[in-house]
Write a protein that holds these residues in place. Structure first.
Motif, short mmCIF file in Angstrom:
data_model
loop_
_atom_site.label_atom_id
_atom_site.label_comp_id
_atom_site.label_asym_id
_atom_site.label_seq_id
_atom_site.Cartn_x
_atom_site.Cartn_y
_atom_site.Cartn_z
N VAL A 141 0.88 -1.16 0.00
CA VAL A 141 0.00 0.00 0.00
C VAL A 141 0.92 1.21 0.00
O VAL A 141 1.90 1.25 0.74
CB VAL A 141 -0.92 0.04 1.24
N ASP A 200 -8.51 -0.99 6.89
CA ASP A 200 -8.46 -2.03 5.85
C ASP A 200 -9.27 -3.25 6.26
O ASP A 200 -9.47 -3.53 7.44
CB ASP A 200 -7.03 -2.39 5.47
N TYR A 230 -10.72 -7.31 5.00
CA TYR A 230 -10.42 -8.49 4.19
C TYR A 230 -11.67 -9.36 4.14
O TYR A 230 -12.42 -9.42 5.12
CB TYR A 230 -9.27 -9.28 4.83
N ARG A 250 -8.67 -7.66 -0.34
CA ARG A 250 -8.21 -6.79 0.73
C ARG A 250 -8.47 -5.36 0.30
O ARG A 250 -8.02 -4.92 -0.76
CB ARG A 250 -6.72 -7.01 0.96
N VAL A 261 -8.41 -1.27 1.20
CA VAL A 261 -7.93 -0.21 2.07
C VAL A 261 -8.76 1.01 1.72
O VAL A 261 -8.78 1.44 0.57
CB VAL A 261 -6.44 0.08 1.86
#
Lengths: 146, 372, 335
Positions: free
Chosen positions: A59, B304, B306, B319, B321
């Motif tokens: 990220v 985040d 999942y 996943r 974010v």
């Protein structure tokens, strides 16, 4: 479920507090942020406990000047998802590979290198996997412009 | 027959299997270093249909990414829909009405059957048997018709919505589904008689292409590959989602870890999926198929998330974010075939070419999902 | 016109044999596609002509008008030599096949020997085609083809030797003549000569499947492994000739099985012997060959060689010894 011994072993590596997360809300059970050079140690601990590596990804936190590498671990017989994170600076995004412990990480790390330019030290082959073989750009960086 | 020919023979050559090759079912390329017909070293080369779905996700709203998920795995697109909506619903805290959950399960399981049927046909085709493909497609055609009536498309579905499904099913769909299950129940023994018991097939699959449980763990392989190695890991049971906890089904496992075990796992899974659909059809409650309070504009809280589902090929994970805006900050798709293929290099070492192709077929690869 | 004058007879048979081989190649493809269609619950070709009967014709035109692509870096001589080397021996073998008592191009005493002499040439076509193409898939396929042919020639020839021991002749017409007078005089049922005759037939039939590279032994052209095997680089009529040769070989193999075991042109109940019986038996066998292709998966090369060396050759040898014993010892016990 994740054993207490494992939790404390991983918490010892954490740079800030290891969090037991609410699975229903987040989708994983245990969240640990470790120093970049501790990812191997964390992988070793999880390997001994019989976890498998689901994925590695990055990220890009452009505002913080950092990049985060996220390792998703899971266990096939006693399900419990462990997330290991490590933050590296955007200027020198380097951290050791875990591919010696989990050969499955070879491709995930190559892919992360493709997309973010994060260098996994001692990785045997970081040539582009999904991108064209002469790609020198990292498309998932937030400052990437095609 | 995984014995290497004399190891001091240095005359190896490189055989490029693909990117256009009948056995790779798509644009996968495998660089094989061969010693005669023995494989010394196999290196899959990926990326021929890489489309950067993850970057696309960062450039569109949460809902706009939905159609992309149907284009990852063209054979079981609904599972991928499901994984993505689960992740977003988890992030945004959206509850799904029970009827919608049941419809999701029914359609996903139908899709799983159709995916396994295509695999069945294509796998036997890899082994040189042409006919089962057409029989499998005959059955799959009915599933496609059923799903088309509900979802509006035949292959790349985009049926689920955050908080439910796009439209309600009709009574015809239930009767059609039950009729199809009755038909497939009658045909499964035929498949076993004609194909599974064939002596040549048994010789080609039994004790060929070992993928032991430890190798699966090291490479993160899931799904039928892992269950064919004797580990009963199934996301539907390990991390129950949707209404799977209320349904009674088994997780077929075979401890051998060879091609035959993976073959049997998939055929048994077809039977289990039929059981699930029957129960879900019987239990299907009335009510809305879309959460009334589902927000039009999704803005999940920062953080985040999942979510994983059991797709036809293994554990598919998303996943997310979120930075609290209308577009994802980062969206990672964890596709099962990617991990399943990564063990091919190690598993195929020292095998003969035809056996290695049997191994590759038994991994059930869908290339768009690997390349994303 | 005197049909019995030698040059005219030769010409007539030459034209006839080539026409028969070509027609068979064309219409066996049609039959193959029809059978495949029905096995797979489709209907097969149907657009061109009634029942798609003109399909082979247009396919032939297509093949002939296609550009022949010849890749660089091939061996120019071997590459061009390979297709005829596969087709010509197959066509030559038709010379001694007795379609009926009189309908035979050359009724020679060494007919059986001649067919096997020519049959062993056609493996050269496969080898040269694979080697000359300078393509890795083709080379692997050629290597497979040669080892397969070598392995299967042995049990086949041993079986043929047992037949020759029983029949005392290499003349195909004579062999058929011995099987006259009803179905139980066919060698497949002549259990007084050798009780394992049925097994001999199965060995012979399996070997001829392998010799002609037919499924489930079509390893030389296993398309899921080797793309198109030894004819990967051939296009247009080069490929077409390989195809014709392959089908001509199937016809030869099935003709031999018919002649040696199923009584050739003899009638099952002793009446009206003639060419029609030969053709009926021949096409039943060919139909079986096609049906096998569409219902079985492919074996592997080591499975194939294991079958030959560990099963067929021991059985064939045992059969040979048994036959010898039957011929020599039987008359001593029951004079």
């Amino acid at each position: 479920m994740i054993s207490l011994a494992l939790k404390s072993a991983l918490a010892a590596l954490a740079v800030n507090e290891a969090v037991v997360t609410d699975f229903a809300a987040r989708g994983f059970h245990f969240d640990v942020t470790v120093a970049p050079d501790a990812v191997e140690a964390a992988a070793e601990i999880l390997n001994l406990e019989g976890f498998f590596l689901e994925a590695i990804t990055g990220v890009d936190w452009l505002a913080d000047g950092q990049m985060e590498v996220v390792y998703d671990y899971n266990h096939s017989t006693t399900p419990g998802r462990v997330v290991i994170r490590a933050r590296v600076s955007r200027a020198t995004p380097e951290l050791p590979t875990v591919s010696a412990i989990y050969p499955g990480a070879l491709w995930h790390e190559r892919e992360t290198h493709d997309f973010f330019g994060i260098v996994f030290l001692r990785h045997p082959d970081l040539s582009p996997l999904l991108l064209p073989e002469d790609a020198d750009f990292h498309p998932l960086r937030k400052d990437y412009t095609p | 027959m995984s014995v290497l020919a004399s190891s001091d023979c240095k005359e190896t050559f490189v055989l490029n299997l693909g990117p256009q090759h009948p056995a790779t079912h798509g644009v996968l390329r495998v660089k094989l270093t061969m010693d005669g017909e023995y494989i010394r070293h196999a290196e899959p080369v990926l990326g021929y249909i890489h489309r950067m779905h993850e970057k696309m996700g960062e450039n569109r709203t949460w809902a706009q990414f939905m159609p992309n998920t149907g284009r990852l795995d063209y054979l079981s697109a609904l599972s991928y829909n499901h994984g993505y909506v689960l992740a977003v619903e988890r992030a945004a805290g959206i509850a799904v009405p029970e009827r919608a959950e049941y419809i999701r399960v029914i359609t996903v399981e139908l899709n799983r059957i159709s995916s396994h049927l295509v695999w069945f046909g294509a796998f036997i085709l890899d082994l040189g048997g042409f006919t089962p493909l057409l029989y499998a497609f005959d059955d799959r055609e009915i599933i496609l018709d059923l799903l088309q009536a509900v979802t509006g498309s035949r292959l790349t579905y985009c049926y689920f919505r955050f908080g439910g499904v796009y439209n309600d099913i009709e009574p015809d769909f239930i009767t059609g589904t039950l009729a199809f299950i009755k038909r497939l129940r009658e045909r499964m023994p035929m498949y076993h008689n004609l194909v599974t018991k064939n002596i040549i097939l048994i010789k080609r699959l039994k004790d060929i292409g070992f993928v032991p449980a430890e190798m699966c763990r090291k490479y993160g392989a899931t799904g039928p590959v892992l269950r064919g190695a004797g580990v009963g890991y199934d996301v539907r049971r390990a991390e129950p989602y949707s209404v799977y906890p209320e349904l009674d089904f088994d997780i077929p496992t075979y401890p051998e870890g060879d091609c035959m075990a993976r073959y049997m796992v998939r055929l048994d899974e077809i039977e289990q999926s039929m059981r699930i659909i029957e129960q879900a059809c019987a239990k299907l409650p009335d009510g809305p198929v879309m959460a009334e309070k589902a927000p039009k504009i999704i803005k999940p809280a920062k953080g985040d998330y999942y979510a994983a589902v059991e797709a036809a090929r293994g554990s598919f994970g998303v996943r997310l974010v979120s930075d609290g805006t209308t577009t994802p900050y980062r969206l990672k798709l964890r596709s099962p075939s990617y991990s399943n293929l990564s063990l091919f290099g190690e598993a195929s070492r020292g095998m003969l070419l035809p056996d290695a192709l049997a191994l590759m077929g038994s991994l059930d690869l869908v290339i768009p999902e690997i390349d994303r | 016109m005197n049909l019995h004058s030698e040059p005219i007879r030769l010409l007539a048979f030459l034209v006839g044999i080539i026409a028969f081989a070509a027609l068979n190649a064309a219409y066996l493809v049609w039959l193959e596609r029809k059978v495949a269609g029905h096995v797979q619950r489709r209907i097969g070709p149907k657009e061109v002509g009634p029942f798609g009967l003109l399909q082979p014709l247009v396919d032939g035109i297509k093949l002939m008008t296609k550009q022949v692509l010849i890749p660089d870096n091939i061996d120019p001589i071997l590459f061009r030599l390979a297709p005829p080397l596969l087709l010509i021996p197959a066509v030559m073998s038709f010379v001694t096949i007795p379609f009926s008592e009189t309908l035979v191009a050359r009724d020679i005493n060494l007919g059986l020997l001649m067919i096997f002499a020519f049959a062993s040439i056609n493996v050269l076509g496969i080898l040269l085609g694979g080697w000359g193409s300078n393509n890795k898939y083709a080379v692997i396929a050629a290597a497979r083809g040669v080892s397969q042919n070598v392995a299967y020639e042995i049990p086949m020839l041993i079986t043929v030797i047992t037949m020759v021991m029983i029949t005392h002749t290499l003349n195909l017409n004579e062999i058929v003549r011995q099987q006259g007078g009803g179905i139980f005089n066919w060698y497949i049922f002549r259990w007084s000569a050798n009780p394992l005759m049925l097994i001999s037939f199965l060995i012979f039939f399996t070997c001829s499947l392998a010799e002609t590279n037919r499924a489930p032994f079509d390893l030389g052209e296993a398309e899921s492994e080797l793309v198109a095997g030894y004819h990967t680089e051939y296009s247009g009529m080069g490929f077409g000739i390989f195809f014709m040769g392959e089908y001509a070989n199937i016809v030869i193999g099935c003709s031999l099985a018919t002649i040696l075991f199923l009584g050739g042109w003899q009638c099952p109940f002793g009446l009206w012997p003639g060419v029609h019986w030969f053709l009926i038996k021949l096409y039943i066998l060919i139909f079986t060959v096609i049906l096998i292709r569409w219902t079985f998966p492919r074996t592997t090369i080591y499975g194939l060689l294991n079958l030959s060396w560990k099963v067929l050759i021991p059985f064939a040898l045992f059969n040979l010894i048994l036959t010898g014993a039957m011929i020599k010892i039987w008359p001593m016990i029951f004079p």
